[in-house]
Scaffold this active site. Structure first.
Site, PDB file in Angstrom:
ATOM      1  N   ARG A  59       0.834  -1.217   0.000  1.00 36.72           N
ATOM      2  CA  ARG A  59       0.000   0.000   0.000  1.00 36.72           C
ATOM      3  C   ARG A  59       0.863   1.260   0.000  1.00 36.72           C
ATOM      4  NH1 ARG A  59      -4.001  -3.036  -1.706  1.00 36.72           N
ATOM      5  NH2 ARG A  59      -4.530  -4.680  -0.249  1.00 36.72           N
ATOM      6  N   ARG A  90     -18.567  -8.760   9.269  1.00 38.38           N
ATOM      7  CA  ARG A  90     -17.134  -8.541   9.516  1.00 38.38           C
ATOM      8  C   ARG A  90     -16.899  -7.417  10.528  1.00 38.38           C
ATOM      9  NH1 ARG A  90     -12.625  -6.718   4.938  1.00 38.38           N
ATOM     10  NH2 ARG A  90     -11.221  -5.722   6.424  1.00 38.38           N
ATOM     11  N   GLU A 110      -4.927   2.926  15.593  1.00 39.97           N
ATOM     12  CA  GLU A 110      -4.094   2.824  14.393  1.00 39.97           C
ATOM     13  C   GLU A 110      -4.819   3.586  13.282  1.00 39.97           C
ATOM     14  OE1 GLU A 110      -3.536  -1.217  12.984  1.00 39.97           O
ATOM     15  OE2 GLU A 110      -2.220  -0.613  11.361  1.00 39.97           O
ATOM     16  N   ASP A 164     -11.895  -1.172   7.724  1.00 39.57           N
ATOM     17  CA  ASP A 164     -10.515  -1.046   7.252  1.00 39.57           C
ATOM     18  C   ASP A 164     -10.243   0.318   6.624  1.00 39.57           C
ATOM     19  OD1 ASP A 164      -7.943  -1.738   6.692  1.00 39.57           O
ATOM     20  OD2 ASP A 164      -8.393  -3.018   4.985  1.00 39.57           O
ATOM     21  N   GLU A 192      -4.479   4.105   0.951  1.00 39.66           N
ATOM     22  CA  GLU A 192      -4.936   2.861   0.326  1.00 39.66           C
ATOM     23  C   GLU A 192      -6.355   3.001  -0.230  1.00 39.66           C
ATOM     24  OE1 GLU A 192      -4.859  -0.519   2.977  1.00 39.66           O
ATOM     25  OE2 GLU A 192      -5.957  -1.792   1.568  1.00 39.66           O
ATOM     26  N   HIS A 217     -16.476   0.330   1.345  1.00 40.63           N
ATOM     27  CA  HIS A 217     -15.781  -0.741   0.632  1.00 40.63           C
ATOM     28  C   HIS A 217     -16.355  -1.053  -0.750  1.00 40.63           C
ATOM     29  CE1 HIS A 217     -12.389  -3.221   0.647  1.00 40.63           C
ATOM     30  NE2 HIS A 217     -12.338  -3.460   1.936  1.00 40.63           N
ATOM     31  N   GLU A 236      -5.721 -12.451   8.007  1.00 38.70           N
ATOM     32  CA  GLU A 236      -5.340 -12.467   6.593  1.00 38.70           C
ATOM     33  C   GLU A 236      -4.182 -13.432   6.326  1.00 38.70           C
ATOM     34  OE1 GLU A 236      -4.784  -8.281   5.619  1.00 38.70           O
ATOM     35  OE2 GLU A 236      -6.917  -8.096   5.193  1.00 38.70           O
TER      36      GLU A 236
HETATM   37  C1  GCV Z   1      -0.676  -5.041   5.766  1.00 34.97           C
HETATM   38  C2  GCV Z   1      -5.802  -4.345   4.744  1.00 34.97           C
HETATM   39  C3  GCV Z   1      -4.808  -4.038   3.666  1.00 34.97           C
HETATM   40  C4  GCV Z   1      -3.599  -4.971   3.755  1.00 34.97           C
HETATM   41  C5  GCV Z   1      -2.984  -4.805   5.151  1.00 34.97           C
HETATM   42  C6  GCV Z   1      -4.059  -5.133   6.191  1.00 34.97           C
HETATM   43  C7  GCV Z   1      -3.565  -4.927   7.604  1.00 34.97           C
HETATM   44  O1  GCV Z   1      -6.369  -5.597   4.539  1.00 34.97           O
HETATM   45  O2  GCV Z   1      -5.433  -4.168   2.425  1.00 34.97           O
HETATM   46  O3  GCV Z   1      -2.685  -4.607   2.765  1.00 34.97           O
HETATM   47  O4  GCV Z   1      -1.874  -5.636   5.320  1.00 34.97           O
HETATM   48  O5  GCV Z   1      -5.160  -4.284   5.995  1.00 34.97           O
HETATM   49  O6  GCV Z   1      -3.827  -3.871   8.146  1.00 34.97           O
HETATM   50  O7  GCV Z   1      -2.948  -5.816   8.149  1.00 34.97           O
END
Ligand code: GCV
Length: 710
Positions: free
Chosen positions: A136, A326, A377, A355, A383, A512, A282
């Site tokens: 990103r 989610r 955070e 997100d 992004e 989103h 993830e």
């Molecule tokens: C670093 C989102 C982003 C991912 C990122 C993730 C996170 O899913 O698309 O690129 O991964 O957040 O914050 O861990």
């Protein structure tokens, strides 16, 4: 051919060496980084180089120890400034503050005040991979890892080879020392005191001795500027690089491995800050893989770090597909663990439950774990906000969040609300790379600056920070009528930018609707057979013949029930739910009359008409931003002016793409015409559906690419 390449290389070196004074390469700073190495020497050298007046006095004052570390006072009497602090780094912060006052034209003749940070740890997270790509990242390659060579293999579609990403083959290499020093200096000048140089999707390799030696070099450069080094770690490291057959946090050998690794780190970096961990999210490994909880995983690391004063920042960004919503996942997994985390663990929570969307409800986890330390955070890198092509000043989003968690969540995450806690922190995902402008474009620097200023003082307004940043960066040493006008236009552009983006991308609580994977541009129609439903825009918009929006009220997923009772009631009722979160919490019929505000206009109209008006307004605002900028011509460095002008052009064309893509698609469900005062689409829905940018998650699309597809 070879000769040509040599000439090109020489020319590009010459070019790098002759950048003009205000092209953004110096950020908001004056002069260059002093060549001295102790904190006090740096403070004195900065003042000598830039302060215009009687020489300031720097005084260590141990009686100020009761204040949070880094606090300082400034007294100016009879023209002589006296800066006092209990620590050298406090004196450095005081020096930069004094210079900022001077450079922004504040009255500094007779004054006395104390400055103390809102949060003790003010940290930048870099999603930099060891091979130099930045997840990103839209400002070139990493300033921490492999600055020079492209080590990645790509497949025929240009995608990065994942194996190269996780396991870079060659020895680590620290890039430019000067660049790292400038980075440290820029952070210190706004009070940022920590950084994580590697991606939360962490390579186990970063903990090998080979890499730790490089991290030590970075830490040595950062230390005099008060910057503490942390590392993002991979929970499975004991297996991948330690040769163990498990990473179970309750296994004695695993615990021993971490204890020894932590010892090794502190031997190299005695002031090491600790670990940042993305676990069971993830695809990243974590304690759940071994039947253990997040608390058991975090505490195992915390115990190893404790003797050295280190901490664990454990991320709450989890969303296993076990609940149909989610947005509820982090709360469901973490809230029951309240009270189980050791006191050197802090839970790092994204501002919203999904997100980093242009607008989200705040994450209900804030304030819901009174016996656990929590930190926010944010995401500086854009992004979800048009990468480095769109101009988006993010302080309005962050001040909105701060106000919500103070007033609604009553969450004691900062020093004012939680004076007894030494572990208060705030973080943001950085937008820094090796591009000449550091952040992909000069305007994007304002978000790095704003994060630092808000982390230091979370009561500052977005407007005040915009004013400071623009004066320092775009108009240094200028104070004439033309500058005042240009400054007003720049601020106008900055302050309208975030809401403009919300309006042309996802108004009224929509979220989103981004293109698959890279998240650039609209794709409400995205359909990837077999993909996780909650990675698909349709999961969030829930468009159907009846209406639009995700029912998270008590008649739906009941995410509203995760918020404090009074606020939950407000959110639960579509009549009282704030209009800008309406579709976040409710599925609203197309014809239902809603009250909302669009720009300066308060209106009562059907959901469909309101939606159309917001998209139109977003596009109008993008055009207005172009005009704001055009009015500054001649007042801003010519290259910077042209670059931002070009990006605003892309932004406006993208706003049109967003408006057309979303409205034409939602119209297939509503079956309703655009209201008379909303412009007709200029795109064709089928053609928009066919757009595939084919970019990776490490780059911003070029203007040429965008022009060729839309
Ligand atoms: C670093 C989102 C982003 C991912 C990122 C993730 C996170 O899913 O698309 O690129 O991964 O957040 O914050 O861990």
């Amino acid at each position: 051919m070879k000769k040509h390449l040599t000439i090109l290389a020489v020319l590009s070196l010459l070019f790098v060496g002759t950048v003009s004074a205000h092209d953004g390469s110096q950020l908001w700073l004056q002069g260059s980084a002093p060549s001295v190495t102790s904190t006090l020497e740096i403070a004195n050298a900065e003042l000598n180089q830039s302060w215009k007046g009687a020489a300031p006095v720097l005084k260590l004052n141990k009686s100020m120890k009761a204040l949070p570390d880094g606090s300082f006072s400034i007294t100016i009497q009879a023209g002589t400034p006296v800066i006092q602090s209990a620590s050298e780094v406090g004196l450095l912060y005081g020096s930069y503050h004094l210079l900022r006052l001077q450079q922004t034209g504040a009255n500094v003749t007779d004054t006395a005040f104390v400055e103390r940070p809102s949060y003790n740890i003010r940290i930048l997270n870099h999603w930099d991979n060891l091979n130099g790509t930045i997840e990103r990242g839209y400002a070139g390659r990493s300033i921490f890892w492999r600055n020079s060579a492209d080590q990645m293999r790509r497949n025929a579609d240009g995608e990065v080879n994942e194996e190269d990403l996780l396991h870079p083959k060659d020895a680590p290499e620290i890039p430019s020392v000067d660049r790292l020093r400038d980075y440290a200096r820029a952070n210190a000048s706004i009070g940022i005191n920590a950084y994580v140089p590697d991606n939360v999707n962490a390579s186990p390799k970063v903990l090998t001795t080979e890499y730790l030696l490089e991290v030590k070099k970075m830490a040595d450069i950062m230390r005099p500027y008060g910057m503490k080094t942390y590392l993002a770690i991979n929970f499975a490291s004991p297996m991948v690089i330690g040769g163990l057959d498990t990473a179970d946090p309750l296994d004695k050998n695993v615990q021993k491995w971490w204890t020894a690794k932590v010892k090794e780190i502190y031997k190299l970096i005695p002031d090491f800050g600790g670990f940042l961990v993305k676990a069971n999210s993830e695809g990243q490994p974590g304690p759940n893989d071994f039947g253990r909880t997040h608390a058991e995983g975090a505490n195992m690391l915390a115990k190893a770090l404790k003797p050295f004063g280190g901490i664990v920042m454990w991320r709450a960004f989890v969303y296993s597909p076990s609940d149909p919503d989610r947005a509820k996942q982090a709360y469901l997994e973490f809230q029951p663990l309240d009270g189980q985390f050791l006191d050197n663990v802090i839970i790092q929570i994204k501002n919203g439950p999904i997100d980093f969307q242009p607008r989200e409800a705040y994450s209900a986890l804030f304030g819901a774990m009174p016996k656990t330390r929590e930190m926010a955070e944010w995401q500086i890198t854009q992004e979800y906000l048009g990468h480095s092509n769109h101009i988006a000043y993010l302080a309005p989003m962050w001040t909105e969040f701060i106000q919500q968690i103070k007033e609604i969540a009553h969450c004691p995450i900062n020093n004012a609300l939680s004076p007894a806690r030494s572990l208060t922190a705030i973080s943001a995902v950085s937008n820094v790379g090796n591009s000449p402008s550091w952040c992909g474009n000069v305007m994007a620097q304002s978000n790095w600056y704003a994060f630092g200023r808000l982390a230091w003082n979370d009561e500052l307004s977005a407007c005040q920070i915009a004013d400071e940043w623009a004066r320092l960066t775009l108009f240094p040493d200028r104070d004439d009528a033309a500058t005042t006008k240009a400054l007003a236009n720049v601020k106008c552009l900055m302050l309208r930018s975030r809401e403009a983006i919300v309006d042309y991308m996802m108004p009224l609580g929509l979220h989103h609707q981004f293109a698959w994977g890279h998240h650039y541009g609209p794709e409400p129609y995205c359909d990837i057979p077999g993909a996780r439903p909650d990675w698909m825009p349709s999961y969030y918009a829930k468009a159907d013949a009846e209406g639009l929006g995700f029912n998270r009220s008590s008649t739906g997923s009941n995410a509203t029930g995760q918020y404090p009772t009074d606020y939950a009631k407000v959110l639960d009722n579509p009549e009282t739910c704030p209009y800008d979160l309406l579709l976040w919490f409710h599925h609203v019929p197309w014809g239902k009359t809603i009250q909302h505000r669009c720009g300066d206009r308060v209106a009562r109209e059907s959901l469909w008409n309101a939606l159309c008006h917001h998209y139109q307004h977003g596009l109008d605002e993008a055009r207005a931003m172009q005009r704001d900028w055009d009015r500054c011509q001649g007042q801003i460095d010519a290259d910077v002016f042209a670059d931002i002008q070009r990006r605003l052009r892309i932004q406006t064309r993208d706003a049109q793409w967003w408006k057309d893509g979303c409205l034409l698609y939602f119209q297939t469900f509503s079956g309703l015409p655009f209201p008379d005062d909303v412009e007709s689409a200029v795109h064709d829905l089928d053609k928009l559906r066919a757009i595939k940018l084919g970019i990776t998650n490490y780059e911003c699309p070029s203007e040429e690419l965008l022009d060729s597809v839309r």
